[in-house]
Scaffold this motif. Structure first.
Motif, PDB file in Angstrom:
ATOM      1  N   GLY A 182      45.953  31.394  -4.849  1.00  0.00           N
ATOM      2  CA  GLY A 182      46.500  32.426  -5.715  1.00  0.00           C
ATOM      3  C   GLY A 182      47.980  32.212  -5.994  1.00  0.00           C
ATOM      4  O   GLY A 182      48.709  31.700  -5.160  1.00  0.00           O
ATOM      5  N   VAL A 183      48.401  32.612  -7.191  1.00  0.00           N
ATOM      6  CA  VAL A 183      49.807  32.500  -7.569  1.00  0.00           C
ATOM      7  C   VAL A 183      50.242  33.811  -8.206  1.00  0.00           C
ATOM      8  O   VAL A 183      49.540  34.375  -9.042  1.00  0.00           O
ATOM      9  N   GLU A 184      51.410  34.287  -7.784  1.00  0.00           N
ATOM     10  CA  GLU A 184      52.045  35.457  -8.381  1.00  0.00           C
ATOM     11  C   GLU A 184      53.309  34.980  -9.084  1.00  0.00           C
ATOM     12  O   GLU A 184      54.000  34.120  -8.571  1.00  0.00           O
TER      13      GLU A 184
ATOM     14  N   TRP B 184      56.770  32.547 -16.854  1.00  0.00           N
ATOM     15  CA  TRP B 184      56.116  31.536 -16.026  1.00  0.00           C
ATOM     16  C   TRP B 184      54.598  31.601 -16.122  1.00  0.00           C
ATOM     17  O   TRP B 184      53.907  30.730 -15.592  1.00  0.00           O
ATOM     18  N   LEU B 185      54.051  32.604 -16.801  1.00  0.00           N
ATOM     19  CA  LEU B 185      52.592  32.728 -16.896  1.00  0.00           C
ATOM     20  C   LEU B 185      51.953  31.542 -17.608  1.00  0.00           C
ATOM     21  O   LEU B 185      50.868  31.104 -17.219  1.00  0.00           O
TER      22      LEU B 185
ATOM     23  N   ARG C 191      48.389  31.127   7.192  1.00  0.00           N
ATOM     24  CA  ARG C 191      48.066  30.591   5.882  1.00  0.00           C
ATOM     25  C   ARG C 191      49.342  30.361   5.090  1.00  0.00           C
ATOM     26  O   ARG C 191      50.398  30.823   5.482  1.00  0.00           O
ATOM     27  N   VAL C 192      49.227  29.691   3.978  1.00  0.00           N
ATOM     28  CA  VAL C 192      50.414  29.365   3.183  1.00  0.00           C
ATOM     29  C   VAL C 192      50.314  29.904   1.756  1.00  0.00           C
ATOM     30  O   VAL C 192      51.098  29.531   0.901  1.00  0.00           O
ATOM     31  N   ASP C 193      49.361  30.767   1.500  1.00  0.00           N
ATOM     32  CA  ASP C 193      49.211  31.316   0.159  1.00  0.00           C
ATOM     33  C   ASP C 193      49.198  32.830   0.208  1.00  0.00           C
ATOM     34  O   ASP C 193      49.013  33.393   1.291  1.00  0.00           O
ATOM     35  N   PRO C 194      49.436  33.482  -0.909  1.00  0.00           N
ATOM     36  CA  PRO C 194      49.590  32.936  -2.246  1.00  0.00           C
ATOM     37  C   PRO C 194      50.955  32.272  -2.423  1.00  0.00           C
ATOM     38  O   PRO C 194      51.839  32.417  -1.586  1.00  0.00           O
ATOM     39  N   LEU C 195      51.096  31.572  -3.529  1.00  0.00           N
ATOM     40  CA  LEU C 195      52.404  31.068  -3.918  1.00  0.00           C
ATOM     41  C   LEU C 195      53.036  32.107  -4.835  1.00  0.00           C
ATOM     42  O   LEU C 195      52.340  32.780  -5.596  1.00  0.00           O
TER      43      LEU C 195
END
Length: 192
Positions: free
Chosen positions: A2-4, A10-11, A114-118
């Motif tokens: 996931g990315v926010e 940036w979308l 964990r390492v997400d979301p970005l």
């Protein structure tokens, strides 16, 4: 993964990302046709205004209300959770309260390593999990897959493990997971 993004520009670079903005930017972004998640930083000084802030965001066009607590005691966390349940029911809006239950932490601790979301910050910097982890930034957004290939996520997982140990010591029913992550990330690195 996931990315926010924190700025709508940036979308286009990250299709499918979630636009997450502050209360002041909801109306502008919603008017421009974006699906908007409002991020409300909940601190002791604004707890009594939570319902009002959420209603204002929904009225301005937010389709999701996300609340991230900072420095709240256990009783206030539970009160906020109840209030946010009312927001979800009254306003028919999706609500995300950035806490977890202590029972869930104990039942599945590895789910929190964990390492997400970005998160793509307004200036294009990509950080893992949440704002406040800028020390662990992947770099500036260009080609996201290239950033991911060059990135070593091990330090973020180490941070998560350390935060998990502190969070498991928290005896309240709700745990502010992001606060356990961001507090040590703001401290100078060991050896400085």
């Amino acid at each position: 993964m996931g990315v926010e993004v924190r700025d709508p520009r940036w979308l286009a670079a990250v299709p499918g990302a979630e636009l997450v903005v502050g209360l002041d930017d909801v109306g502008r972004c919603a008017a421009d046709g974006y699906r908007v998640t409002v991020l409300i930083d909940l601190v002791p000084d604004n707890v009594t205004s939570l319902r009002t802030m959420a209603a204002e965001a929904v009225g301005a066009g937010a389709r999701k209300v996300r609340v991230r607590p900072h420095g709240l005691d256990r009783v206030t966390l539970v009160h906020a959770a109840v209030e946010l349940n009312r927001v979800a029911e009254d306003d028919a809006v999706e609500v995300q309260f950035d806490v977890t239950s202590a029972a869930l932490l104990r039942a599945d601790p590895q789910a929190f390593v964990r390492v997400d979301p970005l998160v793509v910050l307004a200036d294009g910097t990509v950080v893992p999990i949440c704002t406040g982890l800028e020390r662990y930034a992947l770099g500036r957004l260009g080609d996201l897959s290239e950033l991911l290939r060059a990135w070593n996520p091990a330090p973020v997982r180490d941070l998560c493990r350390a935060a998990l140990a502190r969070a498991l010591a928290d005896t309240g029913p709700l745990v502010s997971w992001y606060e356990h992550l961001t507090r040590p990330a703001a401290e100078p690195p060991a050896g400085c």
